[in-house]
Scaffold this motif. Structure first.
Motif, PDB file in Angstrom:
ATOM      1  N   MET A  26       9.494   0.638  13.871  1.00  0.00           N
ATOM      2  CA  MET A  26       9.795   1.975  13.363  1.00  0.00           C
ATOM      3  C   MET A  26       8.746   2.960  13.850  1.00  0.00           C
ATOM      4  O   MET A  26       7.569   2.820  13.534  1.00  0.00           O
ATOM      5  N   LEU A  45      10.597   8.356  12.801  1.00  0.00           N
ATOM      6  CA  LEU A  45       9.560   9.207  12.191  1.00  0.00           C
ATOM      7  C   LEU A  45       9.186  10.366  13.111  1.00  0.00           C
ATOM      8  O   LEU A  45       9.147  11.526  12.696  1.00  0.00           O
ATOM      9  N   ASN A  53      -5.151  -5.637  12.940  1.00  0.00           N
ATOM     10  CA  ASN A  53      -3.751  -5.694  12.527  1.00  0.00           C
ATOM     11  C   ASN A  53      -2.949  -6.774  13.261  1.00  0.00           C
ATOM     12  O   ASN A  53      -1.984  -7.310  12.702  1.00  0.00           O
ATOM     13  N   VAL A  90       6.149  -1.849  11.058  1.00  0.00           N
ATOM     14  CA  VAL A  90       5.653  -0.490  10.808  1.00  0.00           C
ATOM     15  C   VAL A  90       4.164  -0.410  11.152  1.00  0.00           C
ATOM     16  O   VAL A  90       3.663   0.615  11.607  1.00  0.00           O
ATOM     17  N   GLY A 135      -1.535  -4.092   6.856  1.00  0.00           N
ATOM     18  CA  GLY A 135      -2.536  -3.791   7.885  1.00  0.00           C
ATOM     19  C   GLY A 135      -3.301  -2.546   7.515  1.00  0.00           C
ATOM     20  O   GLY A 135      -2.945  -1.847   6.572  1.00  0.00           O
ATOM     21  N   ILE A 136      -4.370  -2.293   8.293  1.00  0.00           N
ATOM     22  CA  ILE A 136      -5.199  -1.119   7.957  1.00  0.00           C
ATOM     23  C   ILE A 136      -4.647   0.138   8.637  1.00  0.00           C
ATOM     24  O   ILE A 136      -4.133   0.075   9.746  1.00  0.00           O
ATOM     25  N   ASN A 183       0.540  -0.353  12.680  1.00  0.00           N
ATOM     26  CA  ASN A 183       0.057   0.186  13.964  1.00  0.00           C
ATOM     27  C   ASN A 183      -1.000  -0.695  14.610  1.00  0.00           C
ATOM     28  O   ASN A 183      -1.676  -1.446  13.901  1.00  0.00           O
ATOM     29  N   THR A 236       4.521  -3.735   6.687  1.00  0.00           N
ATOM     30  CA  THR A 236       3.605  -2.580   6.647  1.00  0.00           C
ATOM     31  C   THR A 236       2.170  -3.044   6.425  1.00  0.00           C
ATOM     32  O   THR A 236       1.280  -2.209   6.245  1.00  0.00           O
ATOM     33  N   GLY A 289       0.841  -1.204   0.000  1.00  0.00           N
ATOM     34  CA  GLY A 289       0.000   0.000   0.000  1.00  0.00           C
ATOM     35  C   GLY A 289       0.872   1.249   0.000  1.00  0.00           C
ATOM     36  O   GLY A 289       1.965   1.262  -0.574  1.00  0.00           O
ATOM     37  N   ASN A 290       0.373   2.276   0.687  1.00  0.00           N
ATOM     38  CA  ASN A 290       1.087   3.564   0.658  1.00  0.00           C
ATOM     39  C   ASN A 290       2.484   3.467   1.254  1.00  0.00           C
ATOM     40  O   ASN A 290       3.458   3.878   0.628  1.00  0.00           O
ATOM     41  N   VAL A 291       2.589   2.939   2.473  1.00  0.00           N
ATOM     42  CA  VAL A 291       3.920   2.878   3.107  1.00  0.00           C
ATOM     43  C   VAL A 291       4.785   1.828   2.414  1.00  0.00           C
ATOM     44  O   VAL A 291       5.952   2.076   2.087  1.00  0.00           O
ATOM     45  N   HIS A 316       4.502   4.809  20.403  1.00  0.00           N
ATOM     46  CA  HIS A 316       4.092   5.609  19.243  1.00  0.00           C
ATOM     47  C   HIS A 316       2.610   5.929  19.380  1.00  0.00           C
ATOM     48  O   HIS A 316       1.758   5.307  18.757  1.00  0.00           O
ATOM     49  N   ASP A 340       1.835  -8.627  -1.120  1.00  0.00           N
ATOM     50  CA  ASP A 340       0.519  -8.127  -0.671  1.00  0.00           C
ATOM     51  C   ASP A 340      -0.505  -9.217  -0.942  1.00  0.00           C
ATOM     52  O   ASP A 340      -0.275 -10.098  -1.787  1.00  0.00           O
TER      53      ASP A 340
HETATM   54  N1  NAD Z   1       4.881   3.034  12.655  1.00  0.00           N
HETATM   55  C1  NAD Z   1       4.588   4.167  12.039  1.00  0.00           C
HETATM   56  O1  NAD Z   1       5.149   5.213  12.351  1.00  0.00           O
HETATM   57  C2  NAD Z   1       3.592   4.160  10.910  1.00  0.00           C
HETATM   58  C3  NAD Z   1       3.584   5.186   9.950  1.00  0.00           C
HETATM   59  C4  NAD Z   1       2.671   5.121   8.908  1.00  0.00           C
HETATM   60  C5  NAD Z   1       1.769   4.061   8.819  1.00  0.00           C
HETATM   61  N2  NAD Z   1       1.792   3.110   9.781  1.00  0.00           N
HETATM   62  C6  NAD Z   1       0.893   1.963   9.718  1.00  0.00           C
HETATM   63  O2  NAD Z   1       1.286   1.130   8.626  1.00  0.00           O
HETATM   64  C7  NAD Z   1       0.163   0.380   8.163  1.00  0.00           C
HETATM   65  C8  NAD Z   1       0.037   0.512   6.641  1.00  0.00           C
HETATM   66  O3  NAD Z   1      -0.242   1.842   6.288  1.00  0.00           O
HETATM   67  P1  NAD Z   1      -0.495   2.211   4.738  1.00  0.00           P
HETATM   68  O4  NAD Z   1      -0.736   3.657   4.688  1.00  0.00           O
HETATM   69  O5  NAD Z   1       0.547   1.604   3.887  1.00  0.00           O
HETATM   70  O6  NAD Z   1      -1.880   1.420   4.480  1.00  0.00           O
HETATM   71  P2  NAD Z   1      -2.439   0.924   3.074  1.00  0.00           P
HETATM   72  O7  NAD Z   1      -3.877   0.581   3.290  1.00  0.00           O
HETATM   73  O8  NAD Z   1      -2.090   1.892   2.009  1.00  0.00           O
HETATM   74  O9  NAD Z   1      -1.617  -0.424   2.800  1.00  0.00           O
HETATM   75  C9  NAD Z   1      -1.729  -1.554   3.587  1.00  0.00           C
HETATM   76  C10 NAD Z   1      -1.564  -2.758   2.672  1.00  0.00           C
HETATM   77  O10 NAD Z   1      -1.516  -3.931   3.475  1.00  0.00           O
HETATM   78  C11 NAD Z   1      -2.083  -4.963   2.684  1.00  0.00           C
HETATM   79  N3  NAD Z   1      -2.446  -6.127   3.494  1.00  0.00           N
HETATM   80  C12 NAD Z   1      -3.497  -6.274   4.338  1.00  0.00           C
HETATM   81  N4  NAD Z   1      -3.467  -7.505   4.888  1.00  0.00           N
HETATM   82  C13 NAD Z   1      -2.381  -8.143   4.370  1.00  0.00           C
HETATM   83  C14 NAD Z   1      -1.818  -9.434   4.560  1.00  0.00           C
HETATM   84  N5  NAD Z   1      -2.366 -10.318   5.385  1.00  0.00           N
HETATM   85  N6  NAD Z   1      -0.703  -9.733   3.875  1.00  0.00           N
HETATM   86  C15 NAD Z   1      -0.118  -8.849   3.047  1.00  0.00           C
HETATM   87  N7  NAD Z   1      -0.603  -7.607   2.825  1.00  0.00           N
HETATM   88  C16 NAD Z   1      -1.721  -7.268   3.492  1.00  0.00           C
HETATM   89  C17 NAD Z   1      -3.280  -4.294   2.023  1.00  0.00           C
HETATM   90  O11 NAD Z   1      -3.761  -5.033   0.915  1.00  0.00           O
HETATM   91  C18 NAD Z   1      -2.676  -2.948   1.663  1.00  0.00           C
HETATM   92  O12 NAD Z   1      -2.154  -2.949   0.339  1.00  0.00           O
HETATM   93  C19 NAD Z   1      -1.044   0.921   8.947  1.00  0.00           C
HETATM   94  O13 NAD Z   1      -1.310   0.084  10.049  1.00  0.00           O
HETATM   95  C20 NAD Z   1      -0.560   2.286   9.435  1.00  0.00           C
HETATM   96  O14 NAD Z   1      -1.233   2.718  10.602  1.00  0.00           O
HETATM   97  C21 NAD Z   1       2.676   3.135  10.813  1.00  0.00           C
END
Ligand code: NAD
Ligand code: LMR
Length: 312
Positions: free
Chosen positions: A144, A148, A96, A119, A80-81, A121, A78, A12-14, A176, A34
């Motif tokens: 991580m 950040l 998650n 990463v 998770g939702i 949450n 990364t 996803g995004n991260v 965090h 993914d």
């Molecule tokens: N630790 C930090 O400082 C920090 C910073 C940013 C985001 N995050 C966390 O990171 C996570 C991801 O954020 P994002 O913006 O990338 O979300 P996102 O929704 O853009 O991407 C998450 C991806 O995980 C995939 N996914 C879900 N279940 C899966 C599984 N069982 N196996 C493989 N892939 C799977 C989804 O299909 C999706 O593509 C979130 O929980 C967010 O809160 C943490």
């Protein structure tokens, strides 16, 4: 011999941005995993096609399985939702935790020497889950967040003083979440204490904005959370490991007596090298700073107890 393999789970995004930043280093083979069919494959292809323009030739593979991840040196998790406006990170716990549990099991069975960087949450509780299911030594499971949160503080200070961001050093400890512990006493601009360079009110405002930094971006984006700075922070940790840099970075790791904290995962300064979290570095803290770290560690403990009940 091929390049070291770095796996990124969650495209996803991260995760997608992390894979891109890793490819741009031109030092690693990258595997992007993914559950959604086509997404990791499409993003991997797109990243490879940027290589001739950007000057890298990294191999990037997208997949929905784990065969390609075998032999990974580091895995960045990364999957998770993310939260939406009005939510706390803790509300992601149940969903998650299940995802992290299954992902860690798949990864570790194929890469027994892997170093995990969590990463997903709520971050500290996810490190706790990964520790419990993986059986890996604590030096090979890092979260991580501190890199950040410190980067946010550094950016706010740089903007307030009109100085380059890299000239600012800051340290944010604790969990965090709302109880994180930014340490202005360990914050400097080219070696000068930040308290000499700005008023207490300005600094207090920056500390508060740092604590709320994630929510500020969630409020603006509305459909997800930050990813440019988080992916940069995750890649900084990968580089510190793979290049055996021995840099001290704030990371979420298991404390076993350090800072007076027993059996709790929380953000502390850690020397990072090729073995992972090589040493927790104990900064001298005032009574007030130590109390704030205790409060934060207790908040993490409660969340970990909740996740243990959920996933027992
Ligand atoms: N630790 C930090 O400082 C920090 C910073 C940013 C985001 N995050 C966390 O990171 C996570 C991801 O954020 P994002 O913006 O990338 O979300 P996102 O929704 O853009 O991407 C998450 C991806 O995980 C995939 N996914 C879900 N279940 C899966 C599984 N069982 N196996 C493989 N892939 C799977 C989804 O299909 C999706 O593509 C979130 O929980 C967010 O809160 C943490
Ligand atoms: O705020 C979030 O939910 C995502 C992440 O933890 C962040 O701090 O940007």
């Amino acid at each position: 011999m091929g390049r070291p393999k770095i796996t990124v789970v969650g495209a996803g995004n991260v995760g997608g941005t992390t894979a891109q930043r890793l490819a741009e280093k031109d030092r690693y083979d990258v595997v992007l995993v993914d559950i959604v069919e086509g997404v990791p494959q499409g993003k991997a292809l797109d990243i490879v096609q940027a290589g001739p323009v950007c000057g890298y030739s990294s191999r990037v593979v997208g997949t929905n399985g784990y065969e390609e991840t075998a032999g990974s040196a580091v895995a960045v998790i990364t999957s998770g939702i993310p939260r939406k406006p009005g939510m706390s990170r803790d509300e992601l716990l149940a969903t998650n935790a299940k995802i992290v549990k299954s992902v860690v099991t798949e990864l570790v069975s194929r890469s027994p020497d892997v170093i995990l960087i969590l990463v997903t949450n709520p971050l500290d509780a996810m490190v706790h889950v990964a520790r419990r299911v993986s059986g890996l030594p604590k030096s090979r499971i890092l979260g991580m967040a501190g890199v950040l949160d410190s980067a946010r503080m550094r950016a706010f200070i740089a903007a307030a003083l009109d100085v380059p961001g890299p000239d600012v050093q800051a340290m944010v400890l604790g969990g965090h979440g709302d109880t994180m512990v930014p340490l202005p006493r360990y914050t400097t601009v080219k070696g000068r204490p930040v308290s000499e360079l700005m008023s207490k009110d300005t600094l207090d405002g920056i500390v508060k904005r740092t604590r709320d930094g994630g929510a500020e971006i969630v409020g603006l984006l509305k459909t997800g959370s930050a990813f440019y700075a988080p992916s940069a922070a995750a890649v900084d940790m990968v580089e510190a490991i793979m290049r055996d840099e021995k840099r001290v970075l704030p990371c979420a790791v298991l404390c076993e007596g350090e800072y007076g904290l027993k059996d709790v995962v929380v953000g502390v300064p850690v020397k990072i090298g090729r073995s992972g979290a090589e040493q927790i570095v104990e900064y001298e803290l005032t009574a007030e700073e130590r109390a704030a770290l205790d409060v934060s560690a207790n908040a993490v403990r409660e969340l970990c107890a909740a996740v243990d009940r959920l996933t027992a």
